[in-house]
Design a protein around this motif. Structure first.
Motif, short mmCIF file in Angstrom:
data_model
loop_
_atom_site.label_atom_id
_atom_site.label_comp_id
_atom_site.label_asym_id
_atom_site.label_seq_id
_atom_site.Cartn_x
_atom_site.Cartn_y
_atom_site.Cartn_z
N UNK A 2 0.79 -1.22 0.00
CA UNK A 2 0.00 0.00 0.00
C UNK A 2 0.83 1.28 0.00
N UNK A 3 2.11 1.15 -0.35
CA UNK A 3 2.93 2.34 -0.45
C UNK A 3 3.71 2.20 -1.76
N UNK A 4 3.70 3.24 -2.62
CA UNK A 4 4.44 3.14 -3.88
C UNK A 4 5.91 2.83 -3.63
N UNK A 5 6.52 2.12 -4.59
CA UNK A 5 7.86 1.58 -4.37
C UNK A 5 8.88 2.64 -3.99
N UNK A 31 0.37 9.14 9.32
CA UNK A 31 -0.52 10.00 8.53
C UNK A 31 0.29 10.80 7.52
N UNK A 32 1.45 11.28 7.96
CA UNK A 32 2.32 12.07 7.10
C UNK A 32 2.85 11.22 5.94
N UNK A 33 3.26 9.97 6.28
CA UNK A 33 3.79 9.07 5.24
C UNK A 33 2.74 8.78 4.18
N UNK A 34 1.51 8.54 4.64
CA UNK A 34 0.43 8.25 3.69
C UNK A 34 0.10 9.48 2.87
N UNK A 35 0.13 10.67 3.54
CA UNK A 35 -0.20 11.91 2.83
C UNK A 35 0.83 12.20 1.75
N UNK A 36 2.11 11.94 2.04
CA UNK A 36 3.16 12.17 1.03
C UNK A 36 2.94 11.29 -0.19
N UNK A 73 -2.97 14.86 4.67
CA UNK A 73 -2.50 14.68 6.05
C UNK A 73 -3.66 14.84 7.03
N UNK A 74 -4.51 15.86 6.78
CA UNK A 74 -5.66 16.09 7.63
C UNK A 74 -6.61 14.89 7.57
N UNK A 75 -6.82 14.36 6.36
CA UNK A 75 -7.76 13.25 6.20
C UNK A 75 -7.26 11.99 6.90
N UNK A 76 -6.00 11.64 6.66
CA UNK A 76 -5.45 10.44 7.31
C UNK A 76 -5.33 10.67 8.82
N UNK A 77 -4.91 11.90 9.18
CA UNK A 77 -4.77 12.21 10.60
C UNK A 77 -6.09 12.07 11.34
N UNK A 104 -7.19 -0.29 8.91
CA UNK A 104 -8.06 -0.66 7.80
C UNK A 104 -8.76 0.55 7.21
N UNK A 105 -9.10 1.52 8.09
CA UNK A 105 -9.76 2.76 7.64
C UNK A 105 -8.88 3.51 6.66
N UNK A 106 -7.59 3.60 6.98
CA UNK A 106 -6.65 4.29 6.10
C UNK A 106 -6.51 3.52 4.78
#
Lengths: 230, 98
Positions: free
Chosen positions: A7-10, A157-162, A174-178, B36-38
């Protein structure tokens, strides 16, 4: 905080591996040095690692109507600092990635960076500052554990937002994942803080000499904490 | 009562209180995992995971919960073994000094 397998790009997987590996290498070196100097730290290290195992396995329901888990890294961050914690946390993450399909091998670098490295790093800074300010060990370890927990999820959250900006905006992502993590995590941080504070005081009662040799606590405070149980 | 005992009781009560409060006010939430939500949020963007676990995935929720229980059991076992050993050591030391 576990980013699932794939779930994280390479390119981001590589970035987080590169950032995490130096901490783990320094951590292994520090562990060896500590154990060579005094074998008695080994059981304390094992207890700290065991707490990461236990606490990160517990999925606890929270006020948001979803479940999440503590990280358990606060005890280790307080006693051994961020580098040794990086090693202990990564061991747990590898176990979970391989056997539980929780987290993943490709996202191991990112998950290690949030749970085993950056959370403990900030928390350790807080621990040192609070101890300098003269606060009691139980309180300090408790706050440290809560901070480690909250920072870990902020980093996730920051890692996913990036990696997944919303309409090109990292801030919006970041706000959404946070939002998914932050509120859920606050009660869990408190729970984790309480557990770690109680365990730290228990260790002072039964085995203060290890903490003393690590420079965590002085005789006067040991006597005070032991007096509370008399 | 000893101060240490009071601290432990108060600590446990706060923890139980937080969990019970969450469960009581949660209404008919799904109690899914925040991780899972994320994951769902990422899937909604149309992103496809590019890698799958090379070993295996637990075949069911039951097997997964078994492994999580095992993880917690290993941790508790190690911690309690060492705690018990330390406790015995400190008792023996007290007896010697007495």
């Amino acid at each position: 905080m576990h980013i699932m397998e794939g779930y994280l790009p390479m390119e981001w997987c590589i970035v987080w591996f590169v950032l995490s590996i130096p901490f783990i290498i320094v951590g292994l070196w520090q562990m060896k040095k500590l154990i060579d100097k005094d074998q008695k730290v080994l059981p304390l290290m094992a207890v700290c690692g065991a707490f990461v195992f236990v606490l990160s396995a517990l999925k606890i329901p929270s006020v948001t109507g979803s479940c999440s888990h503590p990280t358990g890294t606060g005890l280790s961050a307080s006693f051994f600092g961020p580098f040794v914690t990086a090693v202990l946390g990564t061991i747990v993450l590898i176990f979970q990635a391989l056997l539980l399909a929780h987290g993943g091998l490709t996202t191991l670098g990112a998950n290690a960076f949030s749970m085993a490295i950056f959370g403990p790093l900030v928390a350790w800074g807080v621990f040192v500052a609070l101890r300098k300010a003269g606060l009691g060990l139980g309180l300090c370890v408790g706050v440290t554990a809560a901070v480690a927990n909250l920072v870990t999820y902020t980093v996730t959250s920051f890692q996913l937002a990036l990696a997944f900006p919303i309409d090109g905006s990292i801030v919006a992502a970041f706000t959404a994942f946070g939002t998914i993590f932050a509120v859920t995590q606050i009660p869990l941080a408190i729970i984790e803080g309480i557990i770690c504070a109680l365990v730290a005081k228990f260790i002072v009662r039964v085995k203060p000499e290890i903490l003393k040799s690590l420079g965590i606590i002085e005789d006067a405070e040991i006597a005070k904490i032991q007096g509370e149980a008399a | 009562m000893k101060r240490s005992t009071i601290e432990i009781i108060v600590g446990i009560l706060i923890i139980l209180g937080l969990v019970v409060f969450a469960l009581a006010t949660g209404g008919d939430s799904e109690w899914g995992g925040a991780d899972g939500g994320a994951e769902d949020m990422i899937s909604e963007t149309g992103y496809e995971p590019w890698f799958e676990s090379p070993l295996w995935a637990p075949p069911s929720g039951e097997v997964e919960s078994l492994l999580f229980a095992l993880q917690a059991a290993i941790g508790t076992g190690v911690a309690c073994l060492i705690f018990g050993y330390w406790l015995g050591q400190s008792k023996r030391k007290d007896e010697k000094e007495a």
